[in-house]
Write a protein that holds these residues in place. Structure first.
Motif: not given
Ligand code: ADP
Ligand code: MG
Length: 432
Positions: A147-150, A166-167, A311-313, A332-338
């Motif tokens: 989260i902090a990185d993004e 972020l999801f 990538k795997a996440i 499909g529009r999510i930047t990153r899954f957490i």
């Protein structure tokens, strides 16, 4: 940008997000509404966008010039539809007008008339932001670092094209909502800019009519002028952390709106404020939380040992969530899954101790030490962790509240330690 109402035509103008150089007109209502929807060409218009009624979205090509020219021409066009001559800046001035000639284009400024960009923020250090978050959100080291990185990367952009999204996925009571709330606070502290915070509980937005409470209601509709939570918050502060809590519960109309916002960085509000009905959301940080299939997703990731591999996440979350109730377009529009992992016993004890200190504050006491057997006592009463650590908080209040209340009655503002003595919790004074 102003809105003109011409005998039944409610108007909004916007730069067409799909075709540069084209002005899009949204008509709220009007005498020829149904006719226009069926045969836009007959009115010198092209149908565009996917926006559902009560709006009709039409593209008008205009000759090279400014947005003001395009608006003037669109107004003229409206007047011509009423069979009335109209030309010039004022709604009723001048004479002689035709629909704007097709094939000509207006010059399109950078981002609608969305106002000036918010002031730049000082660089946010991802490491420091992560430490800030980890002090509050225990045991979620990987999630917090991601989260902090993004967030640090997004805030470093002076001209982002779209909001960060972020999801956060995890079972209940593991710190997802807490992380989003702390992100807003930590960003404000680290960046020197005030970050807004808005939590939208999607349980409250399951019916279509509630959507207008998020975005505003069109003119002539119930709720017009009442304000709208999301758009008002972003108008107040474009740098806002918006939490869409338990996103899977939201009404499909909300998904549609969000998809557009995540694509083009603008939210369309049916309510016009200060002449604007488009809201710039490129500087916003959208956080979604969900526990859909979370046990299975996190379980698989842990089993494969890939909780450190974005990538795997990503692949795992996207493929699992595709078959969920969430629209694939949103996933499909999510930047990153957490992923948020389940809370371990050690972390649970740590969180419980922090919660007990917090509880002491509610009773006006400064709790400087929580003896480990006090947390042990609370947790043994609490049982399993099916609902995360949330129930522990309620239980701590029930078990320790009376002890704190009694101590506070004797001397409010005391500095105390809480320990176990003869099987019951006791409060001891701490010097200083
Ligand atoms: N990892 C954690 N670290 C610290 N406190 C936590 C953590 N997880 C949950 N909590 C506590 O439990 C409460 C509920 O957590 P929350 O973030 O709402 O869970 P959820 O994952 O369901 O969104 C929080 O207010 C906080 O007090
Ligand atoms: Mg939550």
């Amino acid at each position: 940008m102003s809105v003109e109402i011409y005998e039944g035509y409610g108007f909004r103008y916007v730069h067409d997000p799909e075709t540069p150089g084209r002005i899009r007109i949204y008509l709220e209502q009007g005498p020829n509404h149904a006719d226009m929807a069926a045969n836009p060409e007959r009115f010198g218009l092209e149908r565009c966008g996917t926006r559902a009624p009560p709006f009709l979205a039409f593209g008008v090509r205009d000759k090279p010039g400014t947005i003001t020219d395009a608006k003037r021409r669109a107004r003229s066009w409206a007047a011509s539809q009423r069979g009335e001559a109209h030309e010039g800046a004022g709604p009723r001035a001048g004479a002689g007008s035709r629909p704007p000639p097709p094939g000509e284009r207006a010059r399109v400024p950078d981002l609608g008339d969305g106002g000036p960009p918010p002031p730049a923020v000082v660089g946010v250090d991802a490491g420091r932001l992560g430490s800030c978050l980890l002090a509050r959100v225990r045991g979620q080291d990987r999630a917090v670092a991601a989260i902090a990185d993004e967030a640090a990367r997004h805030t470093a952009k002076t001209q982002p094209r779209r909001p960060l999204s972020l999801f956060m996925i995890g079972t209940t009571g593991v710190g997802k909502t807490l992380a989003a709330r702390c992100l807003a606070e930590a960003l404000s502290a680290e960046s020197g800019a005030g970050y807004g915070w808005l939590r939208l509980d999607m349980c409250e937005y399951q019916e279509r009519h509630r959507v207008s409470q998020l975005l505003g209601a069109p003119q002539g509709y119930i709720g017009h002028g009442d304000g709208a939570q999301l758009t008002d918050a972003l108008r107040r502060n474009p740098r806002t952390v918006v939490l869409f809590d338990e996103i899977e519960k939201a009404h499909p109309d909300i998904f549609r709106t969000l998809m557009n916002a995540m694509d083009v960085g603008r939210l369309s509000s049916p309510t016009v404020r200060d002449g604007n009905w488009e809201i710039d959301c490129r500087h916003a940080l959208f956080c979604f939380t969900s526990n859909i299939d979370a046990g299975a997703i996190i379980g698989t990731l842990a089993q494969q040992g890939v909780l450190d591999d974005p990538k795997a996440i990503d692949a795992q979350c996207r493929s699992r969530l595709r078959s969920s109730s969430l629209p694939a377009e949103l996933v499909g529009r999510i930047t990153r899954f957490i992923p948020f992992v389940p809370i371990t016993d050690d972390i649970r004890a740590e969180v419980a101790a922090l919660g007990i200190q917090e509880l002491g504050r509610e009773y006006g006491l400064t709790v400087t030490r929580v003896a480990p057997d006090v947390t042990g006592f609370v947790l043994s009463e609490a049982g399993d962790t099916l609902f995360g650590v949330r129930p522990d908080e309620y239980l701590a209040d029930r078990l320790l509240g009376p002890v704190f209340a009694a101590a506070a009655r004797i001397r409010p503002g005391r500095r105390v330690a809480i320990v176990m003595k003869d099987g019951t919790p006791r409060v001891l004074d701490v010097p200083g």
